[in-house]
Structure formats: C-alpha cells, structure tokens
Design an enzyme around this catalytic site. Structure first.
Site, PDB file in Angstrom:
ATOM      1  N   GLY A 101      -5.366  32.800   1.434  1.00 46.34           N
ATOM      2  CA  GLY A 101      -5.468  31.193   1.923  1.00 46.34           C
ATOM      3  C   GLY A 101      -6.298  30.542   1.049  1.00 46.34           C
ATOM      4  O   GLY A 101      -6.625  29.251   1.326  1.00 46.34           O
ATOM      5  N   GLU A 117      -4.484  39.344  -0.723  1.00 49.64           N
ATOM      6  CA  GLU A 117      -3.334  38.949  -1.193  1.00 49.64           C
ATOM      7  C   GLU A 117      -3.260  37.679  -1.594  1.00 49.64           C
ATOM      8  O   GLU A 117      -2.406  36.946  -1.019  1.00 49.64           O
ATOM      9  CB  GLU A 117      -2.337  39.590  -0.073  1.00 49.64           C
ATOM     10  CG  GLU A 117      -2.708  39.216   1.189  1.00 49.64           C
ATOM     11  CD  GLU A 117      -2.208  39.910   2.306  1.00 49.64           C
ATOM     12  OE1 GLU A 117      -1.828  41.100   2.233  1.00 49.64           O
ATOM     13  OE2 GLU A 117      -1.629  39.059   3.210  1.00 49.64           O
ATOM     14  N   GLY A 142      -1.506  34.417  -3.313  1.00 47.07           N
ATOM     15  CA  GLY A 142      -0.138  33.981  -3.751  1.00 47.07           C
ATOM     16  C   GLY A 142      -0.716  32.705  -4.832  1.00 47.07           C
ATOM     17  O   GLY A 142      -0.987  32.638  -5.988  1.00 47.07           O
ATOM     18  N   TYR A 146       6.004  19.727   2.985  1.00 52.46           N
ATOM     19  CA  TYR A 146       4.924  19.730   3.441  1.00 52.46           C
ATOM     20  C   TYR A 146       3.930  18.551   3.066  1.00 52.46           C
ATOM     21  O   TYR A 146       2.718  18.416   3.546  1.00 52.46           O
ATOM     22  CB  TYR A 146       3.923  20.998   2.908  1.00 52.46           C
ATOM     23  CG  TYR A 146       4.664  22.303   2.908  1.00 52.46           C
ATOM     24  CD1 TYR A 146       4.396  23.049   4.039  1.00 52.46           C
ATOM     25  CD2 TYR A 146       4.943  22.981   1.709  1.00 52.46           C
ATOM     26  CE1 TYR A 146       5.056  24.039   4.128  1.00 52.46           C
ATOM     27  CE2 TYR A 146       5.356  24.288   1.784  1.00 52.46           C
ATOM     28  CZ  TYR A 146       5.385  24.987   2.910  1.00 52.46           C
ATOM     29  OH  TYR A 146       5.919  26.189   3.164  1.00 52.46           O
ATOM     30  N   CYS A 149      21.151  12.790  -2.732  1.00 52.21           N
ATOM     31  CA  CYS A 149      21.541  11.715  -1.697  1.00 52.21           C
ATOM     32  C   CYS A 149      20.897  11.875  -0.467  1.00 52.21           C
ATOM     33  O   CYS A 149      21.585  12.168   0.687  1.00 52.21           O
ATOM     34  CB  CYS A 149      23.284  11.815  -1.800  1.00 52.21           C
ATOM     35  SG  CYS A 149      23.891  11.153  -3.312  1.00 52.21           S
ATOM     36  N   GLU A 150      19.528  11.778  -0.550  1.00 51.46           N
ATOM     37  CA  GLU A 150      18.730  11.893   0.788  1.00 51.46           C
ATOM     38  C   GLU A 150      17.462  11.312   0.138  1.00 51.46           C
ATOM     39  O   GLU A 150      17.133  11.375  -1.141  1.00 51.46           O
ATOM     40  CB  GLU A 150      18.287  13.222   1.295  1.00 51.46           C
ATOM     41  CG  GLU A 150      19.544  13.575   2.361  1.00 51.46           C
ATOM     42  CD  GLU A 150      19.259  14.999   2.753  1.00 51.46           C
ATOM     43  OE1 GLU A 150      18.275  14.961   3.278  1.00 51.46           O
ATOM     44  OE2 GLU A 150      20.270  15.769   2.702  1.00 51.46           O
ATOM     45  N   TYR A 202       5.195  28.542  -4.789  1.00 51.19           N
ATOM     46  CA  TYR A 202       6.208  27.779  -3.828  1.00 51.19           C
ATOM     47  C   TYR A 202       6.924  26.819  -4.076  1.00 51.19           C
ATOM     48  O   TYR A 202       7.124  25.855  -3.410  1.00 51.19           O
ATOM     49  CB  TYR A 202       5.438  27.402  -2.443  1.00 51.19           C
ATOM     50  CG  TYR A 202       4.526  28.725  -1.920  1.00 51.19           C
ATOM     51  CD1 TYR A 202       5.149  29.731  -1.272  1.00 51.19           C
ATOM     52  CD2 TYR A 202       3.077  28.747  -2.074  1.00 51.19           C
ATOM     53  CE1 TYR A 202       4.326  30.770  -0.872  1.00 51.19           C
ATOM     54  CE2 TYR A 202       2.359  29.680  -1.718  1.00 51.19           C
ATOM     55  CZ  TYR A 202       3.020  30.893  -1.012  1.00 51.19           C
ATOM     56  OH  TYR A 202       2.440  31.774  -0.506  1.00 51.19           O
TER      57      TYR A 202
HETATM   58  C1  LIG Z   1       2.024  33.815   2.189  1.00 52.34           C
HETATM   59  C2  LIG Z   1       1.016  34.973   2.403  1.00 52.34           C
HETATM   60  C3  LIG Z   1       0.185  35.246   1.547  1.00 52.34           C
HETATM   61  C4  LIG Z   1      -0.475  34.404   0.532  1.00 52.34           C
HETATM   62  O1  LIG Z   1      -0.829  33.218   0.924  1.00 52.34           O
HETATM   63  P1  LIG Z   1      -1.150  31.910  -0.465  1.00 52.34           P
HETATM   64  O2  LIG Z   1      -1.764  30.945   0.194  1.00 52.34           O
HETATM   65  O3  LIG Z   1      -0.323  31.601  -1.199  1.00 52.34           O
HETATM   66  O4  LIG Z   1      -2.435  32.631  -0.958  1.00 52.34           O
HETATM   67  C5  LIG Z   1      -0.827  36.171   1.682  1.00 52.34           C
HETATM   68  N1  LIG Z   1      -0.420  37.053   2.803  1.00 52.34           N
HETATM   69  C6  LIG Z   1       0.735  37.057   3.574  1.00 52.34           C
HETATM   70  C7  LIG Z   1       0.771  37.765   4.684  1.00 52.34           C
HETATM   71  C8  LIG Z   1       1.290  35.872   3.442  1.00 52.34           C
HETATM   72  O5  LIG Z   1       2.485  35.727   4.240  1.00 52.34           O
END
Ligand SMILES: *Cc1c(COP(=O)(O)O)cnc(C)c1O
Length: 408
Positions: free
Chosen positions: A218, A259, A261, A302, A328-329, A356
């Site tokens: 996050g 974790e 992303g 978002y 077309c939106e 994403y």
């Molecule tokens: C999507 C997700 C992440 C990654 O979140 P980011 O904001 O992209 O870092 C980590 N853990 C879980 C379980 C997720 O679903």
C-alpha cells in the site's frame, strides 16, 4: 526515462505501447531493501496483479523477489517465469476451495482470509501450514475503492474473530505459519501503518509456530512532480526497530515480508499513444488519442491522475487541453491539462503507467490491447506483441446460419 528513447520506441509501433524501464524497477527494489537493511530475513514478494507480463516476473525473479498472487493463473505464470513455488504466496479472496487446493498442491504458501475456508482447509489438510490474513480495521488508503481494512471490508478475518481462529486451529490441529495484513493502497501516514503493525504483532503472539509476518503493501508513490509519497526510509527505520524487538520477545527470528505492487512498477511504466485529432468546441480544446479506457482505465475507474507529456514537442509553448480517447463513451484521461502545444500525430506519454494499467486493459470496442516493451541492459525488448484480428477471434465460434428459419 530518456524521452528520445521513448519517442523512437513509439515510432516503431503503429499503435499505443507500454514501455517499462527495468532500471527503475531495480532501483525501487534496492530502495526498499536498503530501507529494511536492519532486518535479517527480509522477503519482498512482488504483487504481480500490478503488472504480470512474464518478462517482468522473470526480471523480479532475477532480482530475488518472491511473488504475491491472487489467482491460480498468476501462480502458473510465476512458475513459468522461473519462480520457485516456495517463494510464491497465494492471497485470494472469495475463490473456490478447488482453486486453493490446486495452488497448495503446487507447493505455494497459502494465505487464508475467511473463517469458513480456514476450517474446511484445516480439516482436510492439517499438514499444510497456512498464513492467515487479518483485518486490523484501520482506515488507510487513498480512497474507498482501494482501502480494504475497514470494518465492513470483504478482506481479511476480523481482528475480533481471533478467538474463533484459535478454536479452529485447535480443533483441526493445523499449523499457522504466518500472519498477514494488507490494508489498502496509497497509504501515506506512517503512524497509521505502524498502528496496524502493532495490531498484527499482538495477533502474532497468539500463534506459537510462526515463520513470518507479512505487512502487505500500500505504499504510495508520487503521481506528479511535487506529490507526496510514503517515506519508505522512515518507515524502514521505525518498523525495523519494532520488528526486531518483537522477535526478541517472541523468542524466534521471523521473516518480515512485504508485497509491493505499485511501489516497484508504477513509476517505471510509460504509456505512449498518438494524437489522432485536435477538436475545439466552444469551451474546450480536446486532444483525441489513439487509445481509450480499453488500454488505460485508471483515470475513469479510480479518478487516478497520470501526468501527460507531449514528447514530440517537449519545448513547445504550453496550452490547455482535455485529453480524451476514441471509445464511444466518455473516456477522459485528463481535463484541462497544461501540455506543450499538441499537433495531430504527436506522441503523448502518460506517466505512472506501470501498475494496474496493462493488466486492466481489455478488447472493448474490439480494439487490440497494446504491445509491451521492457527497457533492459540498454536495449528495448518487445515483451508482448501487438494483437491482431486473429487474437480477437481465436476463441469465438461462428455458427452456421445458412439454414432458413421463419421469424415471426
Ligand atoms: C494488490 C495487493 C497488493 C499490492 O498493493 P500495491 O498498492 O500495488 O502495492 C499487495 N497485497 C495484496 C494482498 C494485494 O491484493
């Protein structure tokens, strides 16, 4: 990333393309590792739903990350890209028991976020250790779509249900080897994160056979030049201290897992698309690009901000444009943006297009999804070809309509 390189990549494709800078992915990884250099056993599991091209997964594997997955298909992609199943964690929500069992049979770490699933899985497979996903009920995250820790969220097992977890563990004789939380995306406030971490530590004390504590992700990345971001270095300093104290107290050195992303790939991604037309109305100058939410949906889905830069005319006089697509939106990428003067045929670059973006693309309006390019070792590698009409129709079946039927 160098604009002239991006421009030359865009010129070699006649359609929109995503470009990822491998060097930026590597430097974000180093930054995170360095921030937590005081942790003996640090495990960074890349959350691959952010960007799941198998060459990106291969790059992550070569850097030494693990993998955080949410579907059996992501697990299979990870294994295909070379990951040892032992370095993969599966954190699903609302999937079938068959899917969980299939992933477990591959030797992947299972993370369960539902009491009923925990009880069923533990009864059938008491020998397979599982991690539990806790919902600490801490409000965090950029907006209500991406905040998943609140009391009515569908994610995680409520912190108030720990007694029930313990009952299930005792009854089934299963082993809990990890505790996990993930409270949402775009968390800014380190104190909120640390507060949630304390709740996780309290939970961890209730389980005697842990191997790891997983703090999810996050981390917020900047979306504009002056935007704020999670202070990873400060978080590293504070959480490292607390984690090491916790391990002393627990009596065992545990792995600390994250974790991320977005943190690893968001800023490394660039989306390039060509301007088809300029259209002036009574109030607005539209720049219409050869793309839409079929390629990049975050602004519409978002309300996300992506900086948009005209790399064909970077020194041009700035004017105000509303950048829209061809779907077309209503598909507005950015309203009333100050951008260097745009001419038809110019290439626009969208920043923060690593996370994403491609993974949420679709074939809506029967358009092709974009190609993907990885900049690695000073070379542009195509890692996904442009689609063709064959890709669109490959699974469709045209049945025989030659037999005449009366339609009343
Ligand atoms: C999507 C997700 C992440 C990654 O979140 P980011 O904001 O992209 O870092 C980590 N853990 C879980 C379980 C997720 O679903």
């Amino acid at each position: 990333m160098d604009k002239s390189i991006l421009k030359s990549i865009a010129d070699t494709f006649n359609d929109s393309v995503y470009v990822y800078n491998g060097d930026q992915i590597q430097s974000q990884f180093s930054r995170l590792k360095n921030a937590f250099s005081g942790i003996d056993r640090l495990q960074i599991n890349y959350a691959c739903k952010a960007l799941s091209n198998i060459s990106i997964l291969g790059l992550m594997n070569s850097m030494g990350t693990g993998l955080d997955t949410v579907s059996v298909q992501e697990v299979q992609l990870g294994i295909k890209a070379g990951f040892d199943p032992k370095k993969i964690i599966f954190t699903p929500n609302g999937v079938s028991m068959e899917e969980i069992e299939e992933v477990a049979s591959l030797g992947v770490q299972i993370n369960i976020d539902n009491l009923s699933v925990l009880e069923q899985f533990g009864s059938k497979h008491p020998k397979i250790p599982v991690c539990i996903r806790i919902n600490p009920h801490v409000m965090a995250g950029g907006n209500s779509n991406i905040s998943v820790g609140h009391i009515d969220s569908k994610f995680g097992i409520s912190i108030h249900q720990i007694p029930h977890i313990i009952r299930i563990v005792e009854n089934t004789k299963m082993r809990i080897n990890g505790v996990h939380m993930h409270t949402g995306s775009d968390i800014l406030d380190i104190e909120v994160f640390l507060h949630a971490a304390e709740i996780l530590f309290d939970t961890a004390l209730k389980f005697k056979n842990l191997d790891f504590i997983d703090f999810g992700s996050g981390f917020k990345v900047p979306y504009t030049d002056n935007d704020i971001e999670t202070n990873i270095e400060e978080l590293g300093e504070k959480l490292t201290k607390r984690f090491n104290e916790f391990c002393d107290n627990y009596g065992k050195k545990l792995n600390l897992a994250f974790e991320p992303g977005k943190f690893l790939v968001s800023q490394a991604g660039y989306f390039l698309t060509r301007v088809n037309s300029i259209k002036q109305t009574t109030s607005t100058v539209f720049a219409q690009v050869n793309s839409g939410f079929n390629h990049l949906i975050r602004p519409m889905f978002y309300g996300s901000h992506h900086d948009i830069i005209n790399i064909s005319n970077p020194k041009g006089k700035e004017r105000f444009y509303t950048v829209v697509g061809y779907i077309c939106e209503t598909d507005t990428f950015g309203s009333n943006r100050k951008i260097a003067e745009i001419n038809e045929g110019d290439i626009l670059m969208f920043k923060n297009a690593g996370a994403y973006c491609f993974t949420m693309s679709s074939n809506y309006n029967s358009r092709f999804r974009p190609a993907e390019v990885l900049w690695h070792n000073n070379r542009a590698h195509t890692i996904r070809k442009q689609e063709t009409l064959d890709d669109l129709i490959s699974n469709q079946i045209l049945i025989d309509f030659s037999e005449k039927v009366e339609i009343n």
